[in-house]
Design a protein around this motif. Structure first.
Motif, PDB file in Angstrom:
ATOM      1  N   UNK A  86       9.599   0.988   8.337  1.00  0.00           N
ATOM      2  CA  UNK A  86       9.132   0.915   6.950  1.00  0.00           C
ATOM      3  C   UNK A  86       7.737   0.306   6.911  1.00  0.00           C
ATOM      4  N   UNK A  87       6.831   0.896   7.682  1.00  0.00           N
ATOM      5  CA  UNK A  87       5.489   0.346   7.830  1.00  0.00           C
ATOM      6  C   UNK A  87       4.492   1.494   7.933  1.00  0.00           C
ATOM      7  N   UNK A  88       3.391   1.405   7.222  1.00  0.00           N
ATOM      8  CA  UNK A  88       2.382   2.465   7.238  1.00  0.00           C
ATOM      9  C   UNK A  88       1.490   2.414   8.467  1.00  0.00           C
ATOM     10  N   UNK A  89       1.647   1.380   9.286  1.00  0.00           N
ATOM     11  CA  UNK A  89       0.849   1.230  10.502  1.00  0.00           C
ATOM     12  C   UNK A  89       1.330   2.227  11.560  1.00  0.00           C
ATOM     13  N   UNK A  90       0.529   3.258  11.809  1.00  0.00           N
ATOM     14  CA  UNK A  90       0.914   4.304  12.765  1.00  0.00           C
ATOM     15  C   UNK A  90       1.078   3.752  14.177  1.00  0.00           C
ATOM     16  N   UNK A  91       0.263   2.776  14.536  1.00  0.00           N
ATOM     17  CA  UNK A  91       0.361   2.183  15.869  1.00  0.00           C
ATOM     18  C   UNK A  91       1.718   1.509  16.069  1.00  0.00           C
ATOM     19  N   UNK A  92       2.199   0.863  15.011  1.00  0.00           N
ATOM     20  CA  UNK A  92       3.503   0.214  15.129  1.00  0.00           C
ATOM     21  C   UNK A  92       4.608   1.249  15.286  1.00  0.00           C
ATOM     22  N   UNK A  93       4.533   2.329  14.514  1.00  0.00           N
ATOM     23  CA  UNK A  93       5.514   3.402  14.646  1.00  0.00           C
ATOM     24  C   UNK A  93       5.523   3.953  16.074  1.00  0.00           C
ATOM     25  N   UNK A  94       4.345   4.201  16.617  1.00  0.00           N
ATOM     26  CA  UNK A  94       4.265   4.735  17.976  1.00  0.00           C
ATOM     27  C   UNK A  94       4.827   3.759  18.996  1.00  0.00           C
ATOM     28  N   UNK A 145      11.046   7.321   9.695  1.00  0.00           N
ATOM     29  CA  UNK A 145       9.872   6.668   9.130  1.00  0.00           C
ATOM     30  C   UNK A 145       9.810   6.992   7.641  1.00  0.00           C
ATOM     31  N   UNK A 146       9.518   5.988   6.830  1.00  0.00           N
ATOM     32  CA  UNK A 146       9.477   6.182   5.386  1.00  0.00           C
ATOM     33  C   UNK A 146       8.080   6.642   4.971  1.00  0.00           C
ATOM     34  N   UNK A 198       0.964   2.209  -5.283  1.00  0.00           N
ATOM     35  CA  UNK A 198      -0.109   1.301  -4.871  1.00  0.00           C
ATOM     36  C   UNK A 198       0.156  -0.139  -5.282  1.00  0.00           C
ATOM     37  N   UNK A 199       0.984  -0.309  -6.309  1.00  0.00           N
ATOM     38  CA  UNK A 199       1.241  -1.677  -6.775  1.00  0.00           C
ATOM     39  C   UNK A 199       2.025  -2.485  -5.754  1.00  0.00           C
ATOM     40  N   UNK A 200       2.670  -1.789  -4.790  1.00  0.00           N
ATOM     41  CA  UNK A 200       3.438  -2.502  -3.791  1.00  0.00           C
ATOM     42  C   UNK A 200       2.587  -2.958  -2.614  1.00  0.00           C
ATOM     43  N   UNK A 201       1.334  -2.566  -2.601  1.00  0.00           N
ATOM     44  CA  UNK A 201       0.459  -2.928  -1.497  1.00  0.00           C
ATOM     45  C   UNK A 201      -0.026  -4.359  -1.682  1.00  0.00           C
ATOM     46  N   UNK A 202       0.583  -5.261  -0.962  1.00  0.00           N
ATOM     47  CA  UNK A 202       0.308  -6.696  -1.145  1.00  0.00           C
ATOM     48  C   UNK A 202      -1.118  -7.080  -0.759  1.00  0.00           C
TER      49      UNK A 202
END
Length: 342
Positions: free
Chosen positions: A142-150, A173-174, A181-185
């Motif tokens: 549940x993370x937009x970081x592609x490096x973490x997904x990989x 992957x979600x 955008x409001x959820x982007x801390x």
């Protein structure tokens, strides 16, 4: 002459009437032909439309794996109503279904700290082969970081080859569009706003994972990416559920900490998710779980003290806990937590 003229007028009138009748009949016949043609065209189009709908439905049934329950998300989130297919991206998976247990683990990037590998090692290694065959473990990135997904995919494909091959371990992957955008801390200034945004996103992460897991198994067990499963945890869960005399239970707690170790019937997950989504901005998900339990158990106008007593009697808690919380560094940036209970 008058008689002759009168007779001629009568004959002319009859001829006109006959011509008019013939013309009317001809027009009527032409009109009937037109109406019949229109009717034919309408029927033809309806049949064609019906066939196209049936073909489209057949194609969706055969080629799409869209769960109808994901469409509920559009009711709560207007920003995704224009999206067509609402479904997580399946990175690793063979579509395993028909098992007894689905175990869900939501994970996000914690920077230099990661507990996922040791969590998965304890969860997978402490199953027997038959238990592994009758279950599926789902890791939701549940993370937009592609490096973490990989990095997660790389670790799992190397460390858990047998489980990946058998379909007993999946990675999803979600999609980023599911979060507004409001959820982007990162865009929020105050710490309290960032914490609220993190808690809101966590509720959504769990809801999406639950909906994905629902059709796969009879029961769903919620875990987190920073726990250790105890020896024979799976055998103990199976035995405990099998020995419950009443089938009228709401959920079972195999850990008293937060949302860890909560077991649900998969058929009930949609009801839980809808409740969580109604109040996802208000409270953390473990608080919402307590709220829905109170709504379910307590009668309208009942004294709170009496309700609390009955909740303790009805609430099913397995002791001691089968999961140990080990993550010191929270998924919320900068936060440290030392609760390890049980």
């Amino acid at each position: 002459n008058r008689l002759i003229n009168c007779r001629n007028h009568i004959l002319e009138f009859k001829e006109n009437m006959l011509h008019l009748r013939n013309k009317t009949e001809k027009n009527s016949q032409e009109m009937m032909k037109v109406l019949n043609r229109i009717k034919y065209e309408i029927t033809k189009r309806e049949n064609l439309s019906g066939n196209l709908v049936a073909q489209k439905a057949d194609i969706l049934n055969k080629n799409e794996t869209v769960s109808n329950t994901f469409e509920d998300l559009k009711f709560f989130f207007p920003h995704i109503r224009k999206e067509g297919r609402i479904y997580p991206d399946v990175i690793i998976g063979k579509g395993k279904t028909g098992v007894s247990f689905a175990l869900g683990i939501s994970t996000v990037n914690r920077g230099n700290y990661s507990y996922l590998k040791q969590t998965l090692t304890s969860v997978v290694s402490r199953m027997t082969l038959s238990e592994e065959k009758d279950s599926v473990v789902i890791v939701s990135v549940a993370d937009s970081n592609e490096d973490y997904l990989h990095s997660v995919v790389k670790m799992i494909t190397r460390k858990f080859k047998r489980q990946v091959r058998s379909g007993s371990l999946e990675v999803i992957s979600i999609p980023a569009f599911l979060y507004s955008s409001m959820l982007n801390a990162k865009h929020l200034a105050e710490a309290s706003q960032k914490l609220a945004s993190w808690q809101t996103k966590q509720v959504l992460d769990f809801c999406i994972l639950m909906l994905y897991a629902q059709p796969k198994a009879k029961y769903y067990l919620q875990l987190e990416d920073d726990i250790i499963a105890k020896e024979m945890y799976f055998t103990k869960i199976t035995d405990f559920v099998g020995n419950i005399s009443s089938n009228n239970w709401f959920f079972i707690e195999f850990s008293m900490l937060g949302f860890i170790g909560k077991l649900f019937r998969s058929e009930d997950l949609t009801h839980f998710v809808r409740f969580f989504l109604m109040f996802y901005k208000e409270k953390p998900i473990d608080w919402l779980l307590n709220d829905i339990f109170q709504v379910k158990v307590c009668d309208t106008g009942e004294d709170l003290g009496n309700c609390t007593k009955r909740k303790k009697q009805i609430r099913i808690r397995y002791k001691p806990s089968l999961f140990q919380h080990v993550g010191i560094h929270s998924s919320f940036p900068g936060k440290e937590q030392y609760e390890k209970k049980i």
